[in-house]
Design a protein around this motif. Structure first.
Motif, short mmCIF file in Angstrom:
data_model
loop_
_atom_site.label_atom_id
_atom_site.label_comp_id
_atom_site.label_asym_id
_atom_site.label_seq_id
_atom_site.Cartn_x
_atom_site.Cartn_y
_atom_site.Cartn_z
N GLY A 34 0.85 -1.25 -0.02
CA GLY A 34 0.02 -0.03 0.12
C GLY A 34 0.83 1.29 0.01
O GLY A 34 0.46 2.13 -0.73
N GLY A 35 1.83 1.33 0.78
CA GLY A 35 2.73 2.50 1.01
C GLY A 35 3.46 2.68 -0.48
O GLY A 35 3.62 3.85 -0.84
N SER A 36 3.67 1.80 -0.98
CA SER A 36 4.32 1.58 -2.47
C SER A 36 3.57 2.23 -3.44
O SER A 36 3.99 3.18 -4.01
N VAL A 37 2.37 1.87 -3.53
CA VAL A 37 1.63 2.37 -4.48
C VAL A 37 1.12 3.73 -4.23
O VAL A 37 1.44 4.66 -5.32
N GLY A 38 0.90 4.22 -3.22
CA GLY A 38 0.71 5.81 -3.05
C GLY A 38 2.00 6.37 -3.08
O GLY A 38 1.90 7.48 -3.64
N LEU A 39 3.16 6.03 -2.77
CA LEU A 39 4.34 6.76 -2.73
C LEU A 39 4.58 6.92 -4.43
O LEU A 39 4.75 8.13 -4.91
N PHE A 40 4.51 5.86 -5.31
CA PHE A 40 4.73 5.96 -6.69
C PHE A 40 3.53 6.94 -7.50
O PHE A 40 3.86 7.51 -8.22
N VAL A 41 2.57 6.62 -6.93
CA VAL A 41 1.34 7.51 -7.53
C VAL A 41 1.80 9.13 -7.42
O VAL A 41 1.61 9.76 -8.20
N GLY A 42 2.24 9.25 -6.22
CA GLY A 42 2.65 10.95 -5.81
C GLY A 42 3.85 10.95 -6.64
O GLY A 42 4.02 12.39 -7.16
N LEU A 43 4.91 10.19 -6.72
CA LEU A 43 6.12 10.50 -7.70
C LEU A 43 5.80 10.79 -9.03
O LEU A 43 6.26 11.79 -9.67
N VAL A 44 4.74 9.94 -9.59
CA VAL A 44 4.55 9.91 -11.01
C VAL A 44 3.99 11.39 -11.29
O VAL A 44 4.11 12.18 -12.20
N GLU A 45 3.00 11.86 -10.37
CA GLU A 45 2.49 13.14 -10.48
C GLU A 45 3.49 14.30 -10.67
O GLU A 45 3.40 14.88 -11.38
N GLY A 46 4.43 14.03 -9.72
CA GLY A 46 5.70 14.89 -9.46
C GLY A 46 6.33 15.02 -10.95
O GLY A 46 6.73 15.85 -11.45
N TRP A 47 6.54 13.89 -11.45
CA TRP A 47 7.49 13.80 -12.58
C TRP A 47 6.79 14.28 -13.80
O TRP A 47 7.46 14.76 -14.67
N THR A 48 5.38 14.05 -13.91
CA THR A 48 4.71 14.53 -15.09
C THR A 48 4.08 15.73 -15.23
O THR A 48 3.63 16.10 -16.06
N LYS A 49 4.06 16.50 -14.07
CA LYS A 49 3.49 17.88 -13.77
C LYS A 49 4.40 18.89 -14.82
O LYS A 49 5.39 18.64 -15.19
N THR A 50 3.35 19.84 -15.39
CA THR A 50 3.88 21.02 -16.27
C THR A 50 3.54 22.03 -15.72
O THR A 50 4.52 23.15 -15.81
#
Length: 354
Positions: A238-254
């Motif tokens: 669960g922690g990994s899923v939330g962590l990577f969802v947040g990281l992907v949002e940060g990586w792809t933000k414009t």
């Protein structure tokens, strides 16, 4: 030769001059000095952090519901608890993950909406995922047993056999986690948020699933019960899923807004929609509460092919950019936006700015 103009001190105290000064003060809004938030505030408001915490809590909630009926030594032909494992855990990950943004932004409307949709999508998707996950894990388990030199009851495989089992479980959980990450995007009807959720959940499921068996190997009890190992393992997933969802949002933000002054100072709002509404209504995309000067629909930021414009929605108090009242303004990186008592800083990636 023109005559020089003399201005006496009494001339500066006329009603006309005072009215002009008042008008200029009204048309400008001083920003003043803004201190950086303490690191603990920045951490709490970092989306990868609170999404990881909420998703971990969701996975643990799913585990807590199923665990009382789980028996590792059961010989029942139909393992009902095992069948419910993926759907229930995915449902509660979807619930907590979907509600996280609304909770952190003090927006019960958004938390309830995204949480309920996330739970439903996670549960239904978890059932659908049973077919591919069963195939993947069945193949890896069979292969692991064939590679296991000394198979014994109530023990974990070692060596290459353990590695194969870990890889199979990792892929299975990656598939099962996808529905849990999709809920918020589906609730908001935003394609980019759905994609970020899918990619983040996939990566998080891979990493969390990979950790599951080593955790079980350490915490498995002598009688073969894996209660504590499942708790820690689900928390890791669960922690990994939330962590990577947040990281992907940060990586792809414009483009994004950082609240520098206001009730959520330190919180970042990613601009993923073509039109982002700022206001005091819980239905606004950026919910600005506890400020009487902000209207329910105060301003909107429109993405015109990478050029971001802010428009005031005919509000009495107005919208200010860098201290100047604006009706419509093309935002530049670093612009300071003031609505009521709230200060937001606009940022955009270099690729979008050029």
């Amino acid at each position: 030769m023109t005559d020089s103009i003399r201005i006496e001190s009494t001339d500066l105290q006329t009603p006309e001059v005072e009215e002009y000064v008042e008008t200029q003060n009204y048309l400008q809004r001083s920003i003043g000095a803004v201190d950086d938030q303490p690191w603990i505030i920045r951490l709490v408001y970092a989306n990868w952090f609170y999404l990881a915490i909420c998703s971990m809590a969701g996975a643990l909630a799913g585990w807590a519901i199923l665990e009382p009926w789980y028996d590792d030594n059961s010989e029942a032909e139909i393992d009902v608890v095992g069948i419910l494992l993926f759907p229930v855990v995915a449902a509660f990950v979807g619930l907590f993950l979907g509600a996280a943004e609304g909770i952190i932004c003090r927006n019960p409307f958004r938390a309830l909406k995204c949480g309920v949709v996330g739970m439903g999508v996670g549960f239904v998707g978890g059932f659908v995922a049973l077919i591919p996950t069963s195939i993947v894990f069945g193949i890896s388990s069979t292969l692991a047993v064939s590679l296991w030199d000394n198979p014994a009851e109530n023990t974990m495989p070692t060596g290459i056999a353990l590695l194969v089992l870990m890889m199979g479980r990792s892929v299975a959980w990656a598939i099962a986690a996808i529905p849990g990450g999709m809920g918020q995007g589906i609730a908001l009807k935003e394609r980019k948020v759905i994609i970020n959720g899918v990619v983040g959940a996939l990566l998080g499921g891979l990493v969390g699933g990979l950790l599951f068996d080593p955790i079980s190997l350490i915490l498995l009890t002598e009688d073969g019960q894996a209660t504590y190992s499942r708790a820690v393992g689900f928390a890791a997933i669960g922690g990994s899923v939330g962590l990577f969802v947040g990281l992907v949002e940060g990586w792809t933000k414009t483009a994004w807004l950082l609240m520098r002054k206001g009730p959520l100072a330190g919180k970042q709002f990613i601009l993923f929609k073509d039109t982002t509404v700022l206001g005091s209504s819980p239905k606004a995309d950026v919910y600005l509460f506890k400020d009487d000067a902000i209207e329910p629909r105060h301003a909107q930021i429109i993405n015109r092919g990478g050029r971001f414009e802010i428009e005031d929605c005919d509000t009495p108090d107005g919208t200010y950019v860098n201290g100047v009242m604006v009706r419509r303004h093309v935002l530049q990186n670093g612009d300071q936006i003031v609505l009521g008592k709230t200060l937001l800083e606009f940022s955009v990636t270099e690729a979008k700015q050029t």
